[in-house]
Design a protein around this motif. Structure first.
Motif, PDB file in Angstrom:
ATOM      1  N   SER A 277       0.850  -1.303  -0.029  1.00 59.82           N
ATOM      2  CA  SER A 277      -0.010  -0.070   0.112  1.00 59.82           C
ATOM      3  C   SER A 277       0.909   1.280  -0.074  1.00 59.82           C
ATOM      4  O   SER A 277       1.898   1.250   0.660  1.00 59.82           O
ATOM      5  CB  SER A 277      -1.060  -0.003   1.175  1.00 59.82           C
ATOM      6  OG  SER A 277      -1.622   1.288   1.367  1.00 59.82           O
ATOM      7  N   SER A 279      -0.358   4.199   1.354  1.00 61.32           N
ATOM      8  CA  SER A 279      -0.886   4.753   2.500  1.00 61.32           C
ATOM      9  C   SER A 279      -0.135   4.289   3.712  1.00 61.32           C
ATOM     10  O   SER A 279      -0.134   3.144   4.089  1.00 61.32           O
ATOM     11  CB  SER A 279      -2.592   4.583   2.628  1.00 61.32           C
ATOM     12  OG  SER A 279      -2.672   4.932   3.980  1.00 61.32           O
ATOM     13  N   ASP A 280       0.574   5.428   4.389  1.00 51.99           N
ATOM     14  CA  ASP A 280       1.262   5.149   5.584  1.00 51.99           C
ATOM     15  C   ASP A 280      -0.023   4.561   6.659  1.00 51.99           C
ATOM     16  O   ASP A 280       0.418   3.668   7.469  1.00 51.99           O
ATOM     17  CB  ASP A 280       1.908   6.411   6.278  1.00 51.99           C
ATOM     18  CG  ASP A 280       3.170   6.678   5.346  1.00 51.99           C
ATOM     19  OD1 ASP A 280       3.584   5.949   4.485  1.00 51.99           O
ATOM     20  OD2 ASP A 280       3.771   7.794   5.527  1.00 51.99           O
ATOM     21  N   ARG A 281      -1.134   5.263   6.648  1.00 51.71           N
ATOM     22  CA  ARG A 281      -1.974   4.565   7.630  1.00 51.71           C
ATOM     23  C   ARG A 281      -2.368   3.082   7.353  1.00 51.71           C
ATOM     24  O   ARG A 281      -2.517   2.303   8.426  1.00 51.71           O
ATOM     25  CB  ARG A 281      -3.177   5.765   7.619  1.00 51.71           C
ATOM     26  CG  ARG A 281      -4.371   5.153   8.815  1.00 51.71           C
ATOM     27  CD  ARG A 281      -5.391   5.996   8.537  1.00 51.71           C
ATOM     28  NE  ARG A 281      -6.394   5.340   7.336  1.00 51.71           N
ATOM     29  CZ  ARG A 281      -7.108   4.345   7.644  1.00 51.71           C
ATOM     30  NH1 ARG A 281      -7.031   3.666   8.734  1.00 51.71           N
ATOM     31  NH2 ARG A 281      -7.826   3.742   6.719  1.00 51.71           N
ATOM     32  N   ARG A 291       7.361   3.118   5.719  1.00 55.11           N
ATOM     33  CA  ARG A 291       6.360   4.040   5.225  1.00 55.11           C
ATOM     34  C   ARG A 291       6.826   4.448   3.820  1.00 55.11           C
ATOM     35  O   ARG A 291       7.848   4.161   3.267  1.00 55.11           O
ATOM     36  CB  ARG A 291       6.521   5.301   6.110  1.00 55.11           C
ATOM     37  CG  ARG A 291       6.156   4.786   7.410  1.00 55.11           C
ATOM     38  CD  ARG A 291       4.728   4.507   7.666  1.00 55.11           C
ATOM     39  NE  ARG A 291       4.189   4.235   9.252  1.00 55.11           N
ATOM     40  CZ  ARG A 291       4.263   2.637   9.427  1.00 55.11           C
ATOM     41  NH1 ARG A 291       4.628   1.552   8.553  1.00 55.11           N
ATOM     42  NH2 ARG A 291       3.755   2.568  10.712  1.00 55.11           N
ATOM     43  N   SER A 292       5.725   4.802   3.112  1.00 58.90           N
ATOM     44  CA  SER A 292       5.987   5.074   1.740  1.00 58.90           C
ATOM     45  C   SER A 292       7.199   5.935   1.356  1.00 58.90           C
ATOM     46  O   SER A 292       7.889   5.532   0.401  1.00 58.90           O
ATOM     47  CB  SER A 292       4.787   5.866   1.038  1.00 58.90           C
ATOM     48  OG  SER A 292       4.465   6.958   1.526  1.00 58.90           O
ATOM     49  N   GLU A 322      -9.837   1.030   3.923  1.00 58.44           N
ATOM     50  CA  GLU A 322      -8.990   1.962   3.081  1.00 58.44           C
ATOM     51  C   GLU A 322      -9.929   2.776   2.525  1.00 58.44           C
ATOM     52  O   GLU A 322     -11.004   2.444   2.205  1.00 58.44           O
ATOM     53  CB  GLU A 322      -8.445   0.819   1.884  1.00 58.44           C
ATOM     54  CG  GLU A 322      -7.795   1.848   0.894  1.00 58.44           C
ATOM     55  CD  GLU A 322      -7.477   0.848  -0.361  1.00 58.44           C
ATOM     56  OE1 GLU A 322      -6.153   0.464  -0.650  1.00 58.44           O
ATOM     57  OE2 GLU A 322      -8.456   0.513  -0.985  1.00 58.44           O
ATOM     58  N   GLU A 325      -8.845   8.321   0.042  1.00 60.36           N
ATOM     59  CA  GLU A 325      -7.578   9.126   0.439  1.00 60.36           C
ATOM     60  C   GLU A 325      -6.363   8.120   0.535  1.00 60.36           C
ATOM     61  O   GLU A 325      -5.386   8.323  -0.156  1.00 60.36           O
ATOM     62  CB  GLU A 325      -7.703  10.067   1.794  1.00 60.36           C
ATOM     63  CG  GLU A 325      -6.395  10.740   1.944  1.00 60.36           C
ATOM     64  CD  GLU A 325      -6.523  11.621   2.999  1.00 60.36           C
ATOM     65  OE1 GLU A 325      -5.720  12.527   3.353  1.00 60.36           O
ATOM     66  OE2 GLU A 325      -7.658  11.465   4.020  1.00 60.36           O
ATOM     67  N   ASP A 326      -6.751   6.951   1.049  1.00 60.85           N
ATOM     68  CA  ASP A 326      -5.639   5.877   1.106  1.00 60.85           C
ATOM     69  C   ASP A 326      -5.441   5.359  -0.090  1.00 60.85           C
ATOM     70  O   ASP A 326      -3.986   5.192  -0.712  1.00 60.85           O
ATOM     71  CB  ASP A 326      -6.224   4.847   2.207  1.00 60.85           C
ATOM     72  CG  ASP A 326      -6.220   5.203   3.485  1.00 60.85           C
ATOM     73  OD1 ASP A 326      -5.245   5.913   4.138  1.00 60.85           O
ATOM     74  OD2 ASP A 326      -7.171   4.600   4.397  1.00 60.85           O
ATOM     75  N   GLN A 328      -5.722   6.902  -3.020  1.00 61.73           N
ATOM     76  CA  GLN A 328      -4.951   7.683  -3.731  1.00 61.73           C
ATOM     77  C   GLN A 328      -3.585   7.823  -3.396  1.00 61.73           C
ATOM     78  O   GLN A 328      -2.763   7.944  -4.354  1.00 61.73           O
ATOM     79  CB  GLN A 328      -5.593   9.290  -3.700  1.00 61.73           C
ATOM     80  CG  GLN A 328      -5.210  10.208  -4.671  1.00 61.73           C
ATOM     81  CD  GLN A 328      -5.308  10.097  -6.028  1.00 61.73           C
ATOM     82  OE1 GLN A 328      -6.419   9.762  -6.695  1.00 61.73           O
ATOM     83  NE2 GLN A 328      -4.056   9.948  -6.884  1.00 61.73           N
ATOM     84  N   ALA A 329      -3.185   7.564  -2.333  1.00 62.14           N
ATOM     85  CA  ALA A 329      -1.703   7.769  -1.845  1.00 62.14           C
ATOM     86  C   ALA A 329      -1.065   6.371  -2.638  1.00 62.14           C
ATOM     87  O   ALA A 329       0.025   6.466  -3.215  1.00 62.14           O
ATOM     88  CB  ALA A 329      -1.466   7.508  -0.407  1.00 62.14           C
ATOM     89  N   THR A 330      -1.679   5.337  -2.818  1.00 63.67           N
ATOM     90  CA  THR A 330      -1.244   4.132  -3.132  1.00 63.67           C
ATOM     91  C   THR A 330      -1.083   4.363  -4.876  1.00 63.67           C
ATOM     92  O   THR A 330       0.019   4.177  -5.278  1.00 63.67           O
ATOM     93  CB  THR A 330      -2.234   3.031  -3.179  1.00 63.67           C
ATOM     94  OG1 THR A 330      -2.409   2.445  -1.690  1.00 63.67           O
ATOM     95  CG2 THR A 330      -1.682   1.508  -4.088  1.00 63.67           C
TER      96      THR A 330
END
Length: 505
Positions: A277, A279-281, A291-292, A322, A325-326, A328-330
């Protein structure tokens, strides 16, 4: 059947076998071990897998549909078992380790169930089931012997798998592998190198080092730099032309491994490193301890040392909780990473994993829509990368079965040094007689698609190899087991054997 003081006779003389393999590279390699064990016990590969006396399912438990696939296949074999009572069905691998007695409850016509920790027991269990005329189930909770201490009948004459470790010490919340394969167990470097040397002595040109987390290799014997050292040691093996490995974990990826890849000529500039992923979350919820930003920094370091590096990854879409927003981070990380390709998965809960009980499971329709968007991003970057190869000269190790349309098109296929699939025309003045799987050619790329390269110009060179000779003659590579501890000196002479009809599905 005779039973002696040493236990059941494991002879399978006169009986044929077929193996159906599902899942990862580790399972494929385990199936090579199963074939070696069966043939050592007197079984022969079935010319027609549908008529085999023994059918072995080597199963996977990573995906949700793995269960349905296995029980569907077992259901299809039930009529054959009724018609041929002497036929035996064995189920092993990760799903067997997970389901245990459930397999016999749902498919009572199965004869043997064995787990991931006792692959070497299969011939004995088959013999015991025949003798007792009842099903045998043996699931161990710890590794009995390291799989590489068992004999193997290799699927390929030119490329070989070599396990450097089994099991995993990570606790990713979506993954069932640690509970099925156990804690990480590392082989001694001498054992690994001894097996690689055996393969090279038989003409194998390429090895892939296997582990659930290859760059944590050495944790058992206290050397955190062991994997980089192992790569460099492979560079000293004469005749070994290509070294690959899978899969590393970003949290353990260290500069010494990058340096070893860049400085060891036969280590390919190819890296498969799971992202999962962007997304850091979500990474935190997955218990992925990076983390990313760090992930992208590693890719920058790799490309600084090896500008031609081809990088692929694994990504899960729709992990519980997920958000858009998560996701989109991916998409952002995937675009920035400029992957050559990706194995993208729609999340499915696996019983026994922490993620299976998390709230906020993402609706299937949302996962499917996100999956399509991610695939489009990855395919776009892969297409750009492959189009940039047009006009370049590539060295191709010719393979068997890589190109589904080769017979119709007159092309052959193989892998470039960076792992890209290349379809080429085996023609031109440089061709020495005929091109065979296992030979090495160079050619010029004329077209790039998202998942392959095309080379329709005449070959620039063609090198016939011993691996090509074996492929042409239909001969397999057989290796005896290499046990734990210091490698033994020498090895027994063993004739080449015809390739059998093992069914891999």
């Amino acid at each position: 059947m005779q039973v002696g003081s040493d236990g059941p006779d494991t002879s399978g003389a006169g009986r044929s076998y077929a193996i159906r393999t599902h899942g990862c590279q580790m399972n494929v390699h385990d199936s090579e071990r199963l074939a070696g064990l069966l043939e050592d016990a007197g079984y022969v590969a079935a010319p027609d897998p549908t008529a085999a006396d023994v059918v072995v399912f080597n199963t996977c438990a990573v995906r949700e549909n793995a269960d349905n696939k296995l029980y569907g296949n077992l259901g299809h074999l039930a009529p054959a078992k009724t018609e041929r009572p002497d036929m035996q069905i064995a189920v092993g691998g990760c799903l067997a380790q997970k389901d245990r007695g459930e397999i016999l409850r749902r498919a009572p016509w199965v004869d043997v169930v064995f787990g991931t920790h006792n692959v070497g027991s299969l011939p004995t269990l088959l013999a015991r089931a025949r003798h007792n005329q009842s099903a045998e189930i043996e699931i161990l909770d710890a590794l009995e012997v390291f799989p590489s201490s068992l004999p193997a009948k290799r699927d390929s004459a030119y490329s070989g798998w070599v396990s450097i470790s089994v099991g995993c010490n990570n606790t990713c919340t979506f993954c069932i592998v640690p509970s099925l394969r156990g804690k990480e167990a590392d082989r001694r470097p001498g054992d690994v190198l001894s097996e690689v040397q055996m393969l090279v002595d038989d003409g194998v040109l390429e090895v892939t080092l296997l582990g659930q987390n290859v760059n944590s290799y050495g944790v058992q014997f206290g050397d955190r730099l062991a994997f980089g050292k192992l790569l460099r040691a492979c560079g000293d093996i004469e005749g070994l032309e290509r070294v690959r490995f899978t899969s590393p974990h970003p949290k353990d990826f260290t500069p010494d491994v990058i340096a070893a890849m860049a400085q060891t000529p036969n280590v390919c500039h190819q890296l498969h490193m799971p992202l999962q992923s962007g997304s850091d979350r979500v990474l935190k919820a997955m218990r992925r301890s990076y983390r990313s930003r760090r992930y992208l920094e590693i890719l920058d370091e790799v490309r600084m040392a090896m500008p031609d590096a081809a990088i692929t990854t694994d990504i899960i879409v729709g992990f519980p909780g997920e958000t858009e927003e998560d996701f989109q981070a991916t998409l952002d990380v995937a675009a920035a990473a400029d992957f050559m390709g990706a194995f993208t998965f729609q999340y499915s809960p696996r019983p026994g994993t922490p993620a299976a009980t998390l709230p906020d499971q993402v609706p299937a329709a949302v996962v499917k829509e996100r999956f399509a968007r991610l695939t489009a991003v990855v395919d776009a970057s892969a297409l750009r990368g492959n189009q940039a190869q047009v006009g370049r000269t590539v060295e191709v190790l010719v393979a068997a079965g890589e190109g589904r349309k080769d017979a119709a098109s007159g092309r052959m296929s193989g892998r470039a040094r960076d792992g890209r699939l290349v379809h080429f025309q085996p023609t031109g003045p440089a061709v020495d007689r005929a091109v065979r799987p296992g030979d090495v050619v160079t050619t010029t790329v004329t077209y790039g698609a998202p998942h392959h390269l095309m080379a329709d110009s005449p070959l620039l060179s063609h090198r016939r190899t011993r691996a090509g000779d074996r492929s042409e003659a239909g001969l397999s590579v057989r290796t005896p087991g290499v046990g734990l501890g210091l490698p033994s000196v020498g090895r027994p002479a063993r004739p080449a054997e015809p390739v059998g009809g093992c069914s891999v599905g």
